[in-house]
Design a protein around this motif. Structure first.
Motif, PDB file in Angstrom:
ATOM      1  N   LEU A 328      -3.119  16.562   2.978  1.00 12.58           N
ATOM      2  CA  LEU A 328      -3.506  15.266   3.532  1.00 12.58           C
ATOM      3  C   LEU A 328      -2.522  14.217   3.022  1.00 12.58           C
ATOM      4  O   LEU A 328      -2.847  13.340   2.221  1.00 12.58           O
ATOM      5  CB  LEU A 328      -4.940  14.933   3.113  1.00 12.58           C
ATOM      6  N   THR A 329      -1.283  14.317   3.505  1.00 18.60           N
ATOM      7  CA  THR A 329      -0.197  13.518   2.957  1.00 18.60           C
ATOM      8  C   THR A 329      -0.407  12.028   3.154  1.00 18.60           C
ATOM      9  O   THR A 329      -0.034  11.213   2.295  1.00 18.60           O
ATOM     10  CB  THR A 329       1.140  13.958   3.594  1.00 18.60           C
ATOM     11  N   GLY A 330      -1.012  11.641   4.258  1.00 24.33           N
ATOM     12  CA  GLY A 330      -1.226  10.224   4.523  1.00 24.33           C
ATOM     13  C   GLY A 330      -2.143   9.546   3.536  1.00 24.33           C
ATOM     14  O   GLY A 330      -2.123   8.320   3.395  1.00 24.33           O
ATOM     15  N   ALA A 331      -2.939  10.344   2.829  1.00 21.48           N
ATOM     16  CA  ALA A 331      -3.877   9.785   1.849  1.00 21.48           C
ATOM     17  C   ALA A 331      -3.442  10.076   0.415  1.00 21.48           C
ATOM     18  O   ALA A 331      -4.249   9.985  -0.510  1.00 21.48           O
ATOM     19  CB  ALA A 331      -5.273  10.355   2.086  1.00 21.48           C
ATOM     20  N   ALA A 332      -2.167  10.429   0.227  1.00 20.60           N
ATOM     21  CA  ALA A 332      -1.672  10.760  -1.111  1.00 20.60           C
ATOM     22  C   ALA A 332      -1.798   9.576  -2.059  1.00 20.60           C
ATOM     23  O   ALA A 332      -1.698   8.411  -1.648  1.00 20.60           O
ATOM     24  CB  ALA A 332      -0.221  11.214  -1.034  1.00 20.60           C
ATOM     25  N   THR A 333      -2.015   9.886  -3.331  1.00 23.77           N
ATOM     26  CA  THR A 333      -2.166   8.866  -4.369  1.00 23.77           C
ATOM     27  C   THR A 333      -0.972   8.913  -5.313  1.00 23.77           C
ATOM     28  O   THR A 333      -0.587   9.988  -5.784  1.00 23.77           O
ATOM     29  CB  THR A 333      -3.445   9.114  -5.181  1.00 23.77           C
ATOM     30  N   GLY A 334      -0.389   7.763  -5.595  1.00 24.76           N
ATOM     31  CA  GLY A 334       0.726   7.683  -6.529  1.00 24.76           C
ATOM     32  C   GLY A 334       0.264   7.229  -7.904  1.00 24.76           C
ATOM     33  O   GLY A 334      -0.566   6.318  -8.023  1.00 24.76           O
ATOM     34  N   ILE A 335       0.781   7.881  -8.935  1.00 23.59           N
ATOM     35  CA  ILE A 335       0.434   7.552 -10.325  1.00 23.59           C
ATOM     36  C   ILE A 335       1.721   7.259 -11.081  1.00 23.59           C
ATOM     37  O   ILE A 335       2.678   8.043 -11.022  1.00 23.59           O
ATOM     38  CB  ILE A 335      -0.315   8.711 -11.000  1.00 23.59           C
ATOM     39  N   THR A 336       1.755   6.140 -11.796  1.00 27.36           N
ATOM     40  CA  THR A 336       2.878   5.801 -12.660  1.00 27.36           C
ATOM     41  C   THR A 336       2.336   5.446 -14.041  1.00 27.36           C
ATOM     42  O   THR A 336       1.127   5.430 -14.267  1.00 27.36           O
ATOM     43  CB  THR A 336       3.679   4.602 -12.111  1.00 27.36           C
ATOM     44  N   GLN A 337       3.226   5.102 -14.944  1.00 28.66           N
ATOM     45  CA  GLN A 337       2.777   4.664 -16.263  1.00 28.66           C
ATOM     46  C   GLN A 337       2.185   3.255 -16.237  1.00 28.66           C
ATOM     47  O   GLN A 337       1.651   2.806 -17.254  1.00 28.66           O
ATOM     48  CB  GLN A 337       3.924   4.741 -17.266  1.00 28.66           C
ATOM     49  N   ASP A 338       2.246   2.598 -15.089  1.00 28.76           N
ATOM     50  CA  ASP A 338       1.571   1.312 -14.930  1.00 28.76           C
ATOM     51  C   ASP A 338       0.204   1.462 -14.268  1.00 28.76           C
ATOM     52  O   ASP A 338      -0.518   0.469 -14.096  1.00 28.76           O
ATOM     53  CB  ASP A 338       2.430   0.352 -14.097  1.00 28.76           C
ATOM     54  N   THR A 339      -0.182   2.690 -13.894  1.00 29.10           N
ATOM     55  CA  THR A 339      -1.510   2.931 -13.339  1.00 29.10           C
ATOM     56  C   THR A 339      -2.557   2.746 -14.442  1.00 29.10           C
ATOM     57  O   THR A 339      -2.360   3.188 -15.580  1.00 29.10           O
ATOM     58  CB  THR A 339      -1.603   4.352 -12.760  1.00 29.10           C
ATOM     59  N   ALA A 340      -3.661   2.132 -14.107  1.00 36.01           N
ATOM     60  CA  ALA A 340      -4.704   1.847 -15.098  1.00 36.01           C
ATOM     61  C   ALA A 340      -5.107   3.118 -15.841  1.00 36.01           C
ATOM     62  O   ALA A 340      -5.435   4.132 -15.226  1.00 36.01           O
ATOM     63  CB  ALA A 340      -5.925   1.245 -14.410  1.00 36.01           C
ATOM     64  N   GLY A 341      -5.058   3.047 -17.170  1.00 35.82           N
ATOM     65  CA  GLY A 341      -5.486   4.149 -18.018  1.00 35.82           C
ATOM     66  C   GLY A 341      -4.386   5.099 -18.425  1.00 35.82           C
ATOM     67  O   GLY A 341      -4.534   5.833 -19.408  1.00 35.82           O
ATOM     68  N   VAL A 342      -3.278   5.126 -17.693  1.00 35.36           N
ATOM     69  CA  VAL A 342      -2.191   6.057 -18.012  1.00 35.36           C
ATOM     70  C   VAL A 342      -1.430   5.540 -19.231  1.00 35.36           C
ATOM     71  O   VAL A 342      -1.029   4.371 -19.267  1.00 35.36           O
ATOM     72  CB  VAL A 342      -1.236   6.231 -16.815  1.00 35.36           C
ATOM     73  N   PRO A 343      -1.228   6.390 -20.241  1.00 40.12           N
ATOM     74  CA  PRO A 343      -0.535   5.930 -21.447  1.00 40.12           C
ATOM     75  C   PRO A 343       0.895   5.478 -21.149  1.00 40.12           C
ATOM     76  O   PRO A 343       1.577   6.034 -20.293  1.00 40.12           O
ATOM     77  CB  PRO A 343      -0.531   7.178 -22.343  1.00 40.12           C
TER      78      PRO A 343
END
Length: 492
Positions: A328-343
């Motif tokens: 479901l590529t259109g609904a993919a979620t991106g995570i970076t080190q600025d994402t809430a909670g990510v160290p």
């Protein structure tokens, strides 16, 4: 195959995006486990074993001849004192001879290729010469047994004049659902060979066919990575190809999902995915479909300021859920080190997503994600590296549910954070103790490219430093002459 290091050994792997957008100066990175997260068990004792490259190792005085190392799991995990094998082309029963520049061990993939109940290991030597064919490449299957890996057989290149660097990418899976392990093999060409299951003791497959995803080949280097996993819930294994394409000016990373069917991988049904040069596949949310995690470890723009689509400052990890119709590529979620909670904090050249692997650390039925952040600076030390662990839930990865971060400056982690250690050069989540919970194994470029493997166990709830160990190359029989990069590429 990432921005700065990652072994310039199998240089098919040293591919550059056309137009100068990105340069990947290293060898093919290791891909991750499939939906059920099968782990290697070469000796059949029920405990996970870990195999990894030392492709830059000297063997009998031959520079970069290369070795592959297996650490066999025990109730106490893996350490300098646990059983291991360091295998080269000079090892008894292994075809060929260790020669300068072969880079044996550059990539590897495990499965029970001959159906005897023990996992085997397909290993590449992409720089192997064959007669006058320089860098022709070689693939060898090392056979599992009650005593671990032993001997081997050559897997013949079906089209040696069509490409070089045969075997620079490997992925194992049952792509046609017949119950036999198949092997996908990449080279410097865009065409991927699929060797069908039912391998004989001489290394002959049960058949073969090819697929050609729309990626660049030859001078461009062919696939960046191949990753096998079950995404659409069928009995056949699917394949993700990390590659890149070029337009008239620039080159862009481009990845493809290719579904498995009863007749094998179906290239006509390929779908474009979010970018990334490393991929992990596993059912994070336990809905019966494998999710795709892609590591786009580059920065937002190139040096000349050109925007790179779907990238993030310091790197981004894309999570794409699977379904019966595929990703479901259109609904993919991106995570970076600025994402809430990510160290951490997203910074230039952190390389968040440099490596990835999935496993169930706490045995709750949801897969957890280990992320290599190999370019992270710590204080005055540059590119020392960290690991981030995010935990899975019914709604996917929960970035706020007690995520963890480890470096060599974390209390209890062996070693000390230093320049260019690149802790997180590779990561593996496997149950090496046999207790049903995935432990964390980390590769680094410790001591100017000697390399080191660090083991951090699961305590049943999370990864812990209690009971941690490090494994140095010389303790397994790998020479530290030159730059072996011991632990740079884990088998998938």
């Amino acid at each position: 195959m990432h921005a700065h290091l990652r072994l310039a050994l199998a240089s098919a792997a040293a591919a550059a995006l056309t137009g100068g957008l990105l340069t990947f100066s290293a060898a093919t990175a290791t891909a991750a486990d499939s939906t059920s997260v099968p782990q290697a068990d070469f000796n059949g004792d029920g405990k996970g074993d870990v195999a990894f490259s030392a492709a830059g190792a000297y063997v009998n005085g031959k520079k970069t001849a290369g070795q592959i190392v297996a650490l066999y799991g025990t109730a106490a995990g893996v350490s300098d004192d646990t059983p291991s094998s360091a295998i080269s082309q000079n090892s008894a029963g292994v075809p060929g001879t260790s020669e300068t520049g072969d880079a044996f061990g550059s990539d590897s993939a495990y499965a029970d290729f001959n159906g005897d109940g023990y996992d085997d290991l397909a290993v590449s030597a992409p720089r192997e010469d064959s007669g006058s064919d320089t860098d022709a490449g070689l693939v060898t299957i090392l056979w599992g047994s009650a005593s671990g890996l032993h001997g081997g057989s050559t897997v013949t290149d079906p089209a040696p004049s069509a490409h070089d660097l045969w075997g620079k990418n490997l992925a194992a899976g049952d792509f046609d659902g017949d119950g036999k392990a198949d092997l996908a093999v990449g080279s410097n060409a865009a065409t991927i060979y699929v060797l069908k299951g039912g391998f004989s003791s001489s290394g002959t497959p049960g058949g073969k066919y090819t697929i050609k995803p729309p990626i660049q080949g030859t001078d461009a280097g062919g696939p960046l990575n191949l990753t096998a996993g079950n995404i659409n819930g069928g009995q056949e294994t699917d394949l993700v190809v990390d590659g890149y394409e070029t337009d008239s000016v620039y080159g862009w990373n481009r990845n493809y999902y290719i579904p498995g069917t009863a007749s094998g991988l179906n290239i006509s049904s390929a779908q474009t995915l979010k970018p990334g040069v490393i991929t992990a596949i596993g059912d994070i949310d336990a809905d019966g479909y494998g999710d795709i995690v892609s590591g786009a470890s580059w920065n937002t723009t190139t040096e000349d300021g050109t925007p790179i689509p779907d990238s993030g400052k310091g790197g981004k990890v894309w999570v794409t859920r699977g379904s019966d119709g595929g990703p479901l590529t259109g609904a993919a979620t991106g995570i970076t080190q600025d994402t809430a909670g990510v160290p951490g904090t997203a910074e230039t050249n952190d390389w968040f997503g440099y490596e990835l692997d999935l496993g169930d650390v706490n045995d709750d039925g949801f897969l957890d994600l280990a992320i290599g952040v190999a370019g992270e600076n710590i204080g005055p030390d540059t590119d020392t590296g960290t690991i981030t662990v995010l935990y899975g839930s019914a709604s996917g990865l929960d970035t706020t549910a007690a995520p963890q971060s480890f470096s060599q400056d974390t209390a209890g982690v062996p070693g000390t954070a230093e320049d260019n250690d690149m802790f997180g050069l590779d990561v593996k989540l496997d149950d090496v103790t046999g207790d049903g919970r995935a432990d964390l194994v980390v590769g680094s470029a410790e001591n100017a490219g000697d390399g080191m493997v660090t083991y951090l166990p699961s305590n049943g709830t999370k990864i812990t430093t209690t009971g941690s160990h490090s494994v140095a190359p010389q303790r397994t029989g790998v020479s530290t002459t030159g730059t072996p990069y011991f632990g740079a590429n884990f088998a998938d």
